[in-house]
Motif scaffolding. Structure first.
Motif, short mmCIF file in Angstrom:
data_model
loop_
_atom_site.label_atom_id
_atom_site.label_comp_id
_atom_site.label_asym_id
_atom_site.label_seq_id
_atom_site.Cartn_x
_atom_site.Cartn_y
_atom_site.Cartn_z
N VAL A 1 -2.63 3.61 -3.31
CA VAL A 1 -3.05 2.40 -4.02
C VAL A 1 -2.53 1.14 -3.33
O VAL A 1 -1.63 1.21 -2.49
CB VAL A 1 -2.51 2.39 -5.48
N ARG A 2 -3.11 0.01 -3.75
CA ARG A 2 -2.63 -1.29 -3.29
C ARG A 2 -2.08 -1.99 -4.54
O ARG A 2 -2.77 -2.09 -5.56
CB ARG A 2 -3.80 -2.08 -2.72
N GLU B 1 0.87 -1.18 0.00
CA GLU B 1 0.00 0.00 0.00
C GLU B 1 0.90 1.22 0.00
O GLU B 1 1.76 1.37 0.88
CB GLU B 1 -0.91 -0.02 1.23
N CYS C 1 -8.61 2.57 -12.42
CA CYS C 1 -9.17 1.93 -11.22
C CYS C 1 -10.69 2.13 -11.17
O CYS C 1 -11.41 1.29 -10.66
CB CYS C 1 -8.53 2.51 -9.95
N ASN D 1 -3.87 6.11 -13.97
CA ASN D 1 -4.07 5.05 -12.99
C ASN D 1 -5.40 5.23 -12.26
O ASN D 1 -6.18 4.29 -12.09
CB ASN D 1 -2.90 5.07 -11.99
N TYR D 2 -5.68 6.45 -11.87
CA TYR D 2 -6.94 6.75 -11.15
C TYR D 2 -8.15 6.34 -12.00
O TYR D 2 -9.05 5.65 -11.54
CB TYR D 2 -6.97 8.24 -10.81
N ILE E 1 -3.48 -3.11 -9.75
CA ILE E 1 -3.43 -1.93 -8.89
C ILE E 1 -4.86 -1.50 -8.57
O ILE E 1 -5.70 -1.41 -9.48
CB ILE E 1 -2.68 -0.78 -9.59
N GLU E 2 -5.14 -1.32 -7.29
CA GLU E 2 -6.47 -0.80 -6.93
C GLU E 2 -6.33 0.37 -5.97
O GLU E 2 -5.31 0.48 -5.26
CB GLU E 2 -7.34 -1.90 -6.34
N LEU E 3 -7.35 1.24 -6.00
CA LEU E 3 -7.31 2.38 -5.08
C LEU E 3 -7.64 1.89 -3.68
O LEU E 3 -8.53 1.04 -3.52
CB LEU E 3 -8.35 3.43 -5.49
#
Ligand code: HEM
Length: 565
Positions: A558-559, A186, A366, A362-363, A534-536
């Motif tokens: 992010v994770r 994270e 997700c 990336n945002y 990748i997740e928020l």
């Protein structure tokens, strides 16, 4: 009675009246000028001294979006001592960007700034240049260096090497809490990407390594990056210094020399900024000097492929284009002073822009899993999962959907939200003839969401660009085959389509780093999303941004997990 005696005889009330009289006189003059201005447009009423600064609530992007809603596609605002005509319709912006129109020519971005001259010691690179001859000289060499195939191949190589370093740190940090086989991390994604683009621009422009990814890792890990402390500290100091130079330039643009050098507190800040400037200049000077010596001792075939080497040998006998430069004229080689200005501009213009855009990509990915799936299908079709991801230039041109995502994210959140032009000759825009030296600002946020040009502008949909090739050209295809200046390209596309999206600006001053930016962004999409899930951490959290000349991502938590785990 002498003036001195006259003032001696005044009491407090007299002084008070004098001050009131002065303010009244100033306000009358101010409003006389305002109400008799040519081509009156709607816009907020300026107040004496502070002008329209009272409209500003801390975020430039929000300011211009709200003004656009209130006053429309062409309005005016007075700020920083200038009347600014703000435009957000493609047909207005075309006047400045389309190289086939009669107005197309080199234009300064803003009025000549004594402050910038002082800060940069008179250097005129590209970004803030107001001088056609010196800009053309610099731009010619900048483009040749940055668009050469060998430069591009080096950029592709370095993106891979730096990403491998970065993922090594992710793995090390993630594994610290697990069994070493499976890991999750994270972290603030935007910090890593800013460090990545820092190291990338330094190595691709100078051929020298900086270690800012490693220095960020060191702040998070008890195990240190495998580089000597001195190198890491040096990188850190340089990168902080560059940031300070860029942020501090506002002091030199907006404050008068008197305030900068004599008003307490501000004077101290000015001194610190100039000291920092000297440190940065000294550092780059040393690198240039060292490279000159290396070049002397090398055969031409062994020379490095970075921008610095190209700029040093430009117009010397080692330059394959020797004497073929700018039109008929034969230009001398560049001086260290000129080279330094160009290198520093690449650092300044090429780091945060790319890093912020990648954070926004990336945002959005997700938040739009169906877009991510389609993107992964494209990436997998070129690089099957678990492949070694050996990217070459021709692979990048196959990533059409990835390129569409980049453009759509930039449409939603333009990194540079305001562009400027300050024509030195009269120009007709919006049905008015404007005198020379009128300041124009292009509001890219409103342009990129203009409902006359974008159906459902608030909806994120990369298919706009994927299914409609006419919407904008591929920035990967910028060529320097014949080394002609790219500003000689002619424009014949439909204006509404072409100028409703101006990610890299346009016309003579279009971003010369656009191909490098696309190489970095596409390669990163392959490496980051091809290899990692990748997740928020908080899907509900709003995107944290701050807008001045560019819109910066403040944090993106992010994770991260390997995809094949
Ligand atoms: C996603 C990344 C990037 C974006 C969105 C971006 C955007 C822009 C924009 C909008 C302009 C102004 C163009 C105009 O006024 O018409 C510009 C200018 C410029 N950019 Fe970029 N840029 C990016 C990356 C880069 C990179 C990687 C470099 C250098 C290595 C670079 C170097 C420059 C320079 C030197 C100028 C000034 C050009 C001139 O005045 O002639 N940019 N960029």
């Amino acid at each position: 009675m002498s003036l001195h005696k006259y003032f001696e005889n005044l009491n407090f009330v007299d002084y008070f009246h004098l001050v009131v009289l002065f303010i009244l006189f100033y306000a009358i003059k101010f409003y006389y000028k305002y109400f008799t201005r040519p081509n009156k447009l709607p816009g907020p009423l300026p107040l004496p001294i502070i002008e329209c600064a009272y409209c500003f609530r801390g975020d430039i992007k929000q300011l211009f979006v709200s003004l656009n809603k209130k006053y429309g596609d062409i309005y005016e605002i007075q700020l920083g001592g200038y009347r600014r005509i703000v435009l957000s319709r493609p047909e207005h912006i075309e006047k400045f960007f389309n190289n086939s129109t009669k107005y197309a020519k080199f234009m300064p971005r803003a009025p000549y700034s004594r402050g910038m001259k002082e800060l940069l010691m008179g250097a005129k690179g590209l970004v803030s240049s107001d001088d056609f001859k010196s800009w053309k000289f610099n731009r010619q060499f900048f483009i040749r260096a940055i668009l050469s195939p060998s430069f591009n191949n080096e950029a592709i190589k370095w993106t891979k090497l730096l990403f491998e370093e970065l993922e090594g740190y992710w793995k090390s940090l993630g594994s610290a809490n697990g069994d070493g086989k499976e890991w999750t991390l994270e972290t603030d994604f935007s910090k890593w990407i800013h460090r990545f683009t820092n190291d990338m621009i330094v190595v691709s422009t100078t051929g020298e390594r900086s270690y800012s990814i490693g220095s960020y890792y060191n702040t998070l890990s008890p195990i240190k990056a495998p580089y000597p402390d001195a190198l890491i500290e040096d990188s850190d100091r340089f990168i902080k210094g560059m940031k300070q130079l860029m942020v501090g330039s506002a002091l030199f643009v907006f404050l008068s020399p008197f305030i900068r050098h004599y008003v307490p507190f501000i004077r101290g800040k000015t001194k610190a900024l100039l000291k920092n400037r000297d440190f940065i200049f000294e550092k780059v000077n040393k690198v240039i000097k060292k490279r000159r010596q290396e070049i002397e001792a090398m055969q031409t075939k062994d020379l490095k492929k970075d921008m610095l080497t190209s700029l040093i040998i430009a117009n010397t006998e080692r330059d394959v284009n020797y004497k073929k430069a700018v039109g008929e004229e034969i230009y001398p080689p560049m001086t260290d002073f000129e080279i330094r200005a160009n290198i520093l501009e690449a650092f300044g213009a090429g780091t945060d822009t790319t890093a912020n855009l990648f954070s926004y990509i990336n945002y959005y990915l997700c938040h739009y899993p169906e877009v991510k799936q389609k993107m992964l299908a494209e990436i997998n079709s070129i690089f099957p999962q678990n492949s070694s991801f050996q990217l070459v230039h021709s692979d990048l041109s196959k990533l059409k959907y990835c390129e569409a995502i980049i453009k759509e994210v930039e449409r939603m959140i333009p990194v540079a939200n305001l562009l400027g032009r300050y024509p030195t000759e009269p120009i007709e825009v919006g049905g008015y003839l404007w005198p020379a030296n009128t300041m124009f600002q292009f509001d890219l946020v409103s342009l990129h969401r203009h409902k006359d040009y974008w159906p459902n502008p608030e909806i994120f949909d990369p298919d706009r660009f994927f299914l409609d090739n006419n919407k904008s050209e591929s920035y990967l295809n910028v060529k320097n085959d014949d080394l002609k200046d790219d500003y000689n390209e002619k424009d014949d596309q439909n204006v509404g389509q072409k100028y409703s999206f101006v990610m890299f600006g346009g016309g003579y001053r279009i971003c010369p780093g656009r191909k490098l930016a696309m190489i970095e962004l596409l390669s990163l999409m392959v490496y980051v999303f091809g290899k990692y899930n990748i997740e928020l951490i908080d899907m509900e959290a709003p995107l944290k941004t701050r807008s001045s000349t560019i819109t910066s991502c403040q944090e993106l938590m992010v994770r991260i997990k390997p995809r094949n785990q």
